[in-house]
Write a protein that holds these residues in place. Structure first.
Motif, PDB file in Angstrom:
ATOM      1  N   ASP A   1       0.799  -1.223   0.000  1.00 35.56           N
ATOM      2  CA  ASP A   1       0.000   0.000   0.000  1.00 35.56           C
ATOM      3  C   ASP A   1       0.836   1.279   0.000  1.00 35.56           C
ATOM      4  N   GLY A   2       2.147   1.143   0.132  1.00 33.15           N
ATOM      5  CA  GLY A   2       3.007   2.316   0.192  1.00 33.15           C
ATOM      6  C   GLY A   2       3.408   2.806  -1.189  1.00 33.15           C
ATOM      7  N   PRO A   3       4.068   3.961  -1.230  1.00 30.15           N
ATOM      8  CA  PRO A   3       4.536   4.480  -2.514  1.00 30.15           C
ATOM      9  C   PRO A   3       5.611   3.561  -3.097  1.00 30.15           C
ATOM     10  N   PRO A   4       5.630   3.421  -4.430  1.00 33.71           N
ATOM     11  CA  PRO A   4       6.635   2.552  -5.045  1.00 33.71           C
ATOM     12  C   PRO A   4       8.040   3.143  -4.929  1.00 33.71           C
ATOM     13  N   ILE A   5       9.014   2.284  -5.067  1.00 34.36           N
ATOM     14  CA  ILE A   5      10.416   2.692  -5.074  1.00 34.36           C
ATOM     15  C   ILE A   5      10.859   2.797  -6.526  1.00 34.36           C
ATOM     16  N   GLU A   6      11.232   4.008  -6.934  1.00 33.18           N
ATOM     17  CA  GLU A   6      11.772   4.218  -8.276  1.00 33.18           C
ATOM     18  C   GLU A   6      13.289   4.294  -8.127  1.00 33.18           C
ATOM     19  N   ALA A   7      14.002   3.359  -8.753  1.00 30.42           N
ATOM     20  CA  ALA A   7      15.461   3.292  -8.605  1.00 30.42           C
ATOM     21  C   ALA A   7      16.132   3.398  -9.964  1.00 30.42           C
ATOM     22  N   GLY A   8      17.289   4.066  -9.979  1.00 26.34           N
ATOM     23  CA  GLY A   8      18.038   4.205 -11.222  1.00 26.34           C
ATOM     24  C   GLY A   8      19.465   4.632 -10.962  1.00 26.34           C
ATOM     25  N   GLU A   9      20.177   4.837 -12.059  1.00 27.48           N
ATOM     26  CA  GLU A   9      21.578   5.282 -12.035  1.00 27.48           C
ATOM     27  C   GLU A   9      22.468   4.326 -11.240  1.00 27.48           C
ATOM     28  N   PHE A  10      22.253   3.025 -11.426  1.00 28.91           N
ATOM     29  CA  PHE A  10      23.059   2.023 -10.730  1.00 28.91           C
ATOM     30  C   PHE A  10      24.487   2.017 -11.260  1.00 28.91           C
ATOM     31  N   THR A  11      25.437   1.993 -10.344  1.00 27.94           N
ATOM     32  CA  THR A  11      26.839   1.745 -10.680  1.00 27.94           C
ATOM     33  C   THR A  11      27.352   0.729  -9.662  1.00 27.94           C
TER      34      THR A  11
END
Length: 127
Positions: A66-76
């Motif tokens: 029910d919580g806000p999604p996790i948007e992830a990017g710029e992985f190194t």
């Protein structure tokens, strides 16, 4: 010419992204499979989390059902030693940005597990 990414880095990114999946966050067995028994986190709030605390709280934290999604990017990533991978990336959760750092290590069975994680809030730009 792009440099080929080490397979351990690719594997750590895939596993890190799995931790952002609500189905994993809501399933103790799926989550347990990703965390090292000696896991420690220093959250973006400054709170220190142990393995047991994180596994218990994960379904209620951001990125859950029910919580806000996790948007992830710029992985190194970098392989620090055989079986030890350091990842950095950024997330946006409910409009708040954070820079994140994770250390993954292989257990005796050869499974890459999350050993350490830290989140640092990114301040809002001043206008």
């Amino acid at each position: 010419m792009a440099r080929e990414q080490h397979p351990d880095i690719t594997e750590a990114i895939v596993r890190e992204r799995r931790l952002h999946d609500p189905a994993v966050r809501l399933s103790r067995p799926l989550a347990e499979a990703l965390f090292d028994p000696e896991f420690i986190e220093v959250g973006a709030s400054g709170r220190r989390w142990t393995h047991a605390e994180m596994i218990a709280a994960l379904p209620e934290l951001h990125g859950g059902e029910d919580g806000p999604p996790i948007e992830a990017g710029e992985f190194t990533g970098a392989v620090l030693a055989p079986g030890i991978v350091h990842l950095t990336y950024e997330t946006v959760i409910d409009g708040r940005r954070a820079r994140r750092s994770s250390v993954w290590r292989r257990d005796p069975d050869g499974v890459l597990r999350l050993y350490y994680h830290q989140g640092t809030p990114v301040p809002e730009p001043e206008e």
